[in-house]
Write a protein that holds these residues in place. Structure first.
Motif, PDB file in Angstrom:
ATOM      1  N   CYS A 228      -5.623   6.140  -3.952  1.00  0.00           N
ATOM      2  CA  CYS A 228      -5.904   6.765  -2.650  1.00  0.00           C
ATOM      3  C   CYS A 228      -7.123   6.126  -1.988  1.00  0.00           C
ATOM      4  O   CYS A 228      -7.136   5.927  -0.766  1.00  0.00           O
ATOM      5  CB  CYS A 228      -6.083   8.263  -2.804  1.00  0.00           C
ATOM      6  N   GLN A 229      -8.112   5.777  -2.765  1.00  0.00           N
ATOM      7  CA  GLN A 229      -9.277   5.092  -2.207  1.00  0.00           C
ATOM      8  C   GLN A 229      -8.891   3.697  -1.716  1.00  0.00           C
ATOM      9  O   GLN A 229      -9.366   3.248  -0.670  1.00  0.00           O
ATOM     10  CB  GLN A 229     -10.397   5.007  -3.235  1.00  0.00           C
TER      11      GLN A 229
ATOM     12  N   ALA B  86      11.262   7.001  -4.903  1.00  0.00           N
ATOM     13  CA  ALA B  86      10.121   6.283  -5.481  1.00  0.00           C
ATOM     14  C   ALA B  86       9.104   7.256  -6.056  1.00  0.00           C
ATOM     15  O   ALA B  86       8.549   7.027  -7.143  1.00  0.00           O
ATOM     16  CB  ALA B  86       9.458   5.398  -4.418  1.00  0.00           C
ATOM     17  N   ILE B  87       8.863   8.339  -5.352  1.00  0.00           N
ATOM     18  CA  ILE B  87       7.923   9.351  -5.830  1.00  0.00           C
ATOM     19  C   ILE B  87       8.472  10.008  -7.092  1.00  0.00           C
ATOM     20  O   ILE B  87       7.753  10.199  -8.073  1.00  0.00           O
ATOM     21  CB  ILE B  87       7.638  10.398  -4.736  1.00  0.00           C
TER      22      ILE B  87
ATOM     23  N   ALA C 143       1.314   6.952  -6.516  1.00  0.00           N
ATOM     24  CA  ALA C 143       0.218   7.904  -6.743  1.00  0.00           C
ATOM     25  C   ALA C 143       0.666   9.338  -6.482  1.00  0.00           C
ATOM     26  O   ALA C 143       0.248  10.261  -7.192  1.00  0.00           O
ATOM     27  CB  ALA C 143      -0.978   7.555  -5.863  1.00  0.00           C
ATOM     28  N   PHE C 144       1.527   9.540  -5.496  1.00  0.00           N
ATOM     29  CA  PHE C 144       2.032  10.890  -5.228  1.00  0.00           C
ATOM     30  C   PHE C 144       2.765  11.439  -6.451  1.00  0.00           C
ATOM     31  O   PHE C 144       2.557  12.582  -6.856  1.00  0.00           O
ATOM     32  CB  PHE C 144       2.984  10.886  -4.028  1.00  0.00           C
TER      33      PHE C 144
ATOM     34  N   ASN D 261       0.826  -1.207   0.000  1.00  0.00           N
ATOM     35  CA  ASN D 261       0.000   0.000   0.000  1.00  0.00           C
ATOM     36  C   ASN D 261       0.860   1.255   0.000  1.00  0.00           C
ATOM     37  O   ASN D 261       0.545   2.227  -0.687  1.00  0.00           O
ATOM     38  CB  ASN D 261      -0.944   0.012   1.196  1.00  0.00           C
ATOM     39  N   LYS D 262       1.945   1.245   0.764  1.00  0.00           N
ATOM     40  CA  LYS D 262       2.836   2.424   0.793  1.00  0.00           C
ATOM     41  C   LYS D 262       3.461   2.653  -0.574  1.00  0.00           C
ATOM     42  O   LYS D 262       3.541   3.783  -1.046  1.00  0.00           O
ATOM     43  CB  LYS D 262       3.937   2.262   1.849  1.00  0.00           C
ATOM     44  N   ASP D 263       3.902   1.579  -1.213  1.00  0.00           N
ATOM     45  CA  ASP D 263       4.484   1.714  -2.554  1.00  0.00           C
ATOM     46  C   ASP D 263       3.472   2.306  -3.522  1.00  0.00           C
ATOM     47  O   ASP D 263       3.801   3.182  -4.323  1.00  0.00           O
ATOM     48  CB  ASP D 263       4.962   0.355  -3.085  1.00  0.00           C
ATOM     49  N   ARG D 264       2.257   1.818  -3.451  1.00  0.00           N
ATOM     50  CA  ARG D 264       1.191   2.310  -4.340  1.00  0.00           C
ATOM     51  C   ARG D 264       0.898   3.774  -4.044  1.00  0.00           C
ATOM     52  O   ARG D 264       0.659   4.557  -4.955  1.00  0.00           O
ATOM     53  CB  ARG D 264      -0.072   1.456  -4.162  1.00  0.00           C
TER      54      ARG D 264
END
Length: 91
Positions: free
Chosen positions: A71-72, A45-46, A10-11, A3-6
């Motif tokens: 984000c959802q 990563a961002i 997304a950021f 989830n953090k990677d995703r």
């Protein structure tokens, strides 16, 4: 992908969407993003995600929808505070 990677992916996508709001990414925006992301433990990563979108130049609407979906999926996270700060500085 965690989830953090995703979320970090997304950021980078959302920063790309913001930078493309005027139709193109300005060199000053790229430099600003790099400087800010150097301060974040997962800034690489961002940055990778931002750079990927800038290279591929996917339609902003599709990228934005991808951000919303991520984000959802991830839900509440304290990292959103960093995202808000990043977007305010780049805008």
């Amino acid at each position: 992908m965690t989830n953090k990677d995703r979320l970090y992916d997304a950021f980078g996508e959302l920063v790309y969407v913001l930078a493309m709001a005027d139709g193109s990414i300005q060199p000053e925006e790229i430099e600003q993003v790099k400087q800010i992301l150097q301060q974040h433990p997962n800034g690489e990563a961002i940055q990778w995600s931002f750079d990927y979108e800038a290279r591929k130049q996917r339609p902003v609407e599709k990228v934005y929808q991808s951000v919303i979906d991520a984000c959802q999926e991830v839900g509440p996270d304290p990292e959103y505070l960093f995202l808000i700060d990043l977007l305010e500085k780049v805008a």
